[in-house]
Scaffold this motif. Structure first.
Motif, PDB file in Angstrom:
ATOM      1  N   MET A  72      -2.902 -14.891  -8.990  1.00  0.00           N
ATOM      2  CA  MET A  72      -2.736 -13.455  -8.961  1.00  0.00           C
ATOM      3  C   MET A  72      -1.591 -13.129  -8.016  1.00  0.00           C
ATOM      4  O   MET A  72      -1.442 -13.734  -6.979  1.00  0.00           O
ATOM      5  CB  MET A  72      -4.035 -12.799  -8.481  1.00  0.00           C
ATOM      6  N   SER A  73      -0.802 -12.150  -8.384  1.00  0.00           N
ATOM      7  CA  SER A  73       0.300 -11.749  -7.517  1.00  0.00           C
ATOM      8  C   SER A  73       0.011 -10.384  -6.919  1.00  0.00           C
ATOM      9  O   SER A  73      -0.805  -9.635  -7.421  1.00  0.00           O
ATOM     10  CB  SER A  73       1.607 -11.713  -8.310  1.00  0.00           C
ATOM     11  N   SER A  74       0.685 -10.091  -5.838  1.00  0.00           N
ATOM     12  CA  SER A  74       0.553  -8.774  -5.217  1.00  0.00           C
ATOM     13  C   SER A  74       1.936  -8.180  -5.045  1.00  0.00           C
ATOM     14  O   SER A  74       2.940  -8.885  -5.103  1.00  0.00           O
ATOM     15  CB  SER A  74      -0.144  -8.857  -3.860  1.00  0.00           C
ATOM     16  N   SER A 108      -5.065  -3.967 -13.018  1.00  0.00           N
ATOM     17  CA  SER A 108      -4.225  -3.294 -12.023  1.00  0.00           C
ATOM     18  C   SER A 108      -3.592  -4.304 -11.084  1.00  0.00           C
ATOM     19  O   SER A 108      -4.197  -5.334 -10.768  1.00  0.00           O
ATOM     20  CB  SER A 108      -5.066  -2.310 -11.203  1.00  0.00           C
ATOM     21  N   SER A 109      -2.374  -4.016 -10.628  1.00  0.00           N
ATOM     22  CA  SER A 109      -1.738  -4.911  -9.666  1.00  0.00           C
ATOM     23  C   SER A 109      -2.256  -4.621  -8.260  1.00  0.00           C
ATOM     24  O   SER A 109      -2.608  -3.483  -7.933  1.00  0.00           O
ATOM     25  CB  SER A 109      -0.211  -4.778  -9.727  1.00  0.00           C
ATOM     26  N   ALA A 110      -2.324  -5.666  -7.452  1.00  0.00           N
ATOM     27  CA  ALA A 110      -2.791  -5.544  -6.070  1.00  0.00           C
ATOM     28  C   ALA A 110      -1.648  -5.069  -5.180  1.00  0.00           C
ATOM     29  O   ALA A 110      -0.503  -5.488  -5.342  1.00  0.00           O
ATOM     30  CB  ALA A 110      -3.321  -6.884  -5.568  1.00  0.00           C
ATOM     31  N   SER A 130     -10.677  -1.575  -3.229  1.00  0.00           N
ATOM     32  CA  SER A 130     -10.144  -2.377  -2.125  1.00  0.00           C
ATOM     33  C   SER A 130     -10.837  -3.727  -2.039  1.00  0.00           C
ATOM     34  O   SER A 130     -11.952  -3.908  -2.536  1.00  0.00           O
ATOM     35  CB  SER A 130     -10.288  -1.634  -0.792  1.00  0.00           C
ATOM     36  N   SER A 131     -10.147  -4.651  -1.391  1.00  0.00           N
ATOM     37  CA  SER A 131     -10.680  -5.983  -1.127  1.00  0.00           C
ATOM     38  C   SER A 131     -10.144  -6.463   0.215  1.00  0.00           C
ATOM     39  O   SER A 131      -9.044  -6.073   0.626  1.00  0.00           O
ATOM     40  CB  SER A 131     -10.246  -6.963  -2.224  1.00  0.00           C
ATOM     41  N   GLU A 132     -10.893  -7.316   0.878  1.00  0.00           N
ATOM     42  CA  GLU A 132     -10.415  -7.894   2.133  1.00  0.00           C
ATOM     43  C   GLU A 132      -9.466  -9.056   1.878  1.00  0.00           C
ATOM     44  O   GLU A 132      -8.725  -9.467   2.755  1.00  0.00           O
ATOM     45  CB  GLU A 132     -11.579  -8.328   3.032  1.00  0.00           C
ATOM     46  N   ASP A 133      -9.481  -9.597   0.662  1.00  0.00           N
ATOM     47  CA  ASP A 133      -8.619 -10.719   0.282  1.00  0.00           C
ATOM     48  C   ASP A 133      -7.862 -10.373  -0.995  1.00  0.00           C
ATOM     49  O   ASP A 133      -8.408  -9.715  -1.893  1.00  0.00           O
ATOM     50  CB  ASP A 133      -9.455 -11.976   0.017  1.00  0.00           C
ATOM     51  N   LEU A 134      -6.634 -10.851  -1.105  1.00  0.00           N
ATOM     52  CA  LEU A 134      -5.814 -10.610  -2.290  1.00  0.00           C
ATOM     53  C   LEU A 134      -6.543 -11.000  -3.569  1.00  0.00           C
ATOM     54  O   LEU A 134      -6.580 -10.243  -4.536  1.00  0.00           O
ATOM     55  CB  LEU A 134      -4.490 -11.374  -2.176  1.00  0.00           C
ATOM     56  N   ARG A 176      -7.202  -3.374   3.311  1.00  0.00           N
ATOM     57  CA  ARG A 176      -6.239  -4.475   3.333  1.00  0.00           C
ATOM     58  C   ARG A 176      -5.458  -4.563   2.013  1.00  0.00           C
ATOM     59  O   ARG A 176      -4.254  -4.523   1.996  1.00  0.00           O
ATOM     60  CB  ARG A 176      -6.963  -5.790   3.619  1.00  0.00           C
ATOM     61  N   PHE A 177      -6.167  -4.692   0.928  1.00  0.00           N
ATOM     62  CA  PHE A 177      -5.541  -4.766  -0.393  1.00  0.00           C
ATOM     63  C   PHE A 177      -6.146  -3.688  -1.270  1.00  0.00           C
ATOM     64  O   PHE A 177      -7.355  -3.476  -1.250  1.00  0.00           O
ATOM     65  CB  PHE A 177      -5.747  -6.152  -1.018  1.00  0.00           C
ATOM     66  N   LEU A 178      -5.307  -3.003  -2.028  1.00  0.00           N
ATOM     67  CA  LEU A 178      -5.751  -1.904  -2.879  1.00  0.00           C
ATOM     68  C   LEU A 178      -5.375  -2.158  -4.331  1.00  0.00           C
ATOM     69  O   LEU A 178      -4.388  -2.839  -4.620  1.00  0.00           O
ATOM     70  CB  LEU A 178      -5.082  -0.592  -2.452  1.00  0.00           C
ATOM     71  N   LYS A 179      -6.157  -1.580  -5.217  1.00  0.00           N
ATOM     72  CA  LYS A 179      -5.809  -1.497  -6.636  1.00  0.00           C
ATOM     73  C   LYS A 179      -6.043  -0.056  -7.075  1.00  0.00           C
ATOM     74  O   LYS A 179      -7.024   0.572  -6.681  1.00  0.00           O
ATOM     75  CB  LYS A 179      -6.648  -2.444  -7.488  1.00  0.00           C
ATOM     76  N   ALA A 180      -5.117   0.441  -7.884  1.00  0.00           N
ATOM     77  CA  ALA A 180      -5.227   1.778  -8.459  1.00  0.00           C
ATOM     78  C   ALA A 180      -5.703   1.632  -9.898  1.00  0.00           C
ATOM     79  O   ALA A 180      -5.044   0.982 -10.711  1.00  0.00           O
ATOM     80  CB  ALA A 180      -3.874   2.479  -8.417  1.00  0.00           C
ATOM     81  N   VAL A 181      -6.852   2.219 -10.205  1.00  0.00           N
ATOM     82  CA  VAL A 181      -7.405   2.174 -11.557  1.00  0.00           C
ATOM     83  C   VAL A 181      -7.371   3.587 -12.113  1.00  0.00           C
ATOM     84  O   VAL A 181      -7.886   4.521 -11.491  1.00  0.00           O
ATOM     85  CB  VAL A 181      -8.841   1.603 -11.547  1.00  0.00           C
TER      86      VAL A 181
END
Length: 107
Positions: free
Chosen positions: A1-3, A23-25, A51-55, A89-94
């Motif tokens: 997975m890429s961010s 969705s992209s991270a 959100s997630s604490e890890d990519l 830390r890491f977000l995704k927009a849905v």
């Protein structure tokens, strides 16, 4: 997975999926504020933030005590990102539809 990684004030393109897996991270570490820029061709009207604490971790819906954290958006409009995303830390927009946006992030 890429961010997608950002620097202060740098605008990048972000994929808004209609499901969290599409969705992209976005690496939001170190940022506090942001602006969402929607293109004229978008059909996205609402973004729900995850959100997630890890990519590569599990992305859970962001919520306050009263509901999910969302952004109301529209074609050719720019809106501020919700301030209650600070600390994520890491977000995704849905979105309620698939599309893209640009984000300008600021620490």
């Amino acid at each position: 997975m890429s961010s997608t990684s950002f620097a202060n004030d740098l605008v990048e393109s972000v994929t808004i999926g209609d499901a969290v897996g599409d969705s992209s991270a976005v690496d939001f570490r170190g940022f506090r504020y942001g602006y969402i820029y929607m293109p004229s061709s978008t059909s996205v009207g609402t973004i729900t933030w995850y959100s997630s604490e890890d990519l590569d971790g599990t992305y859970d819906v962001c919520h306050t005590g009263s509901g999910n954290i969302t952004s109301t958006v529209a074609a050719s409009r720019s809106v501020p990102m919700p301030t209650n995303l600070v600390g994520a830390r890491f977000l995704k927009a849905v979105g309620d539809a698939a599309g893209t946006c640009k984000l300008s992030l600021q620490s």
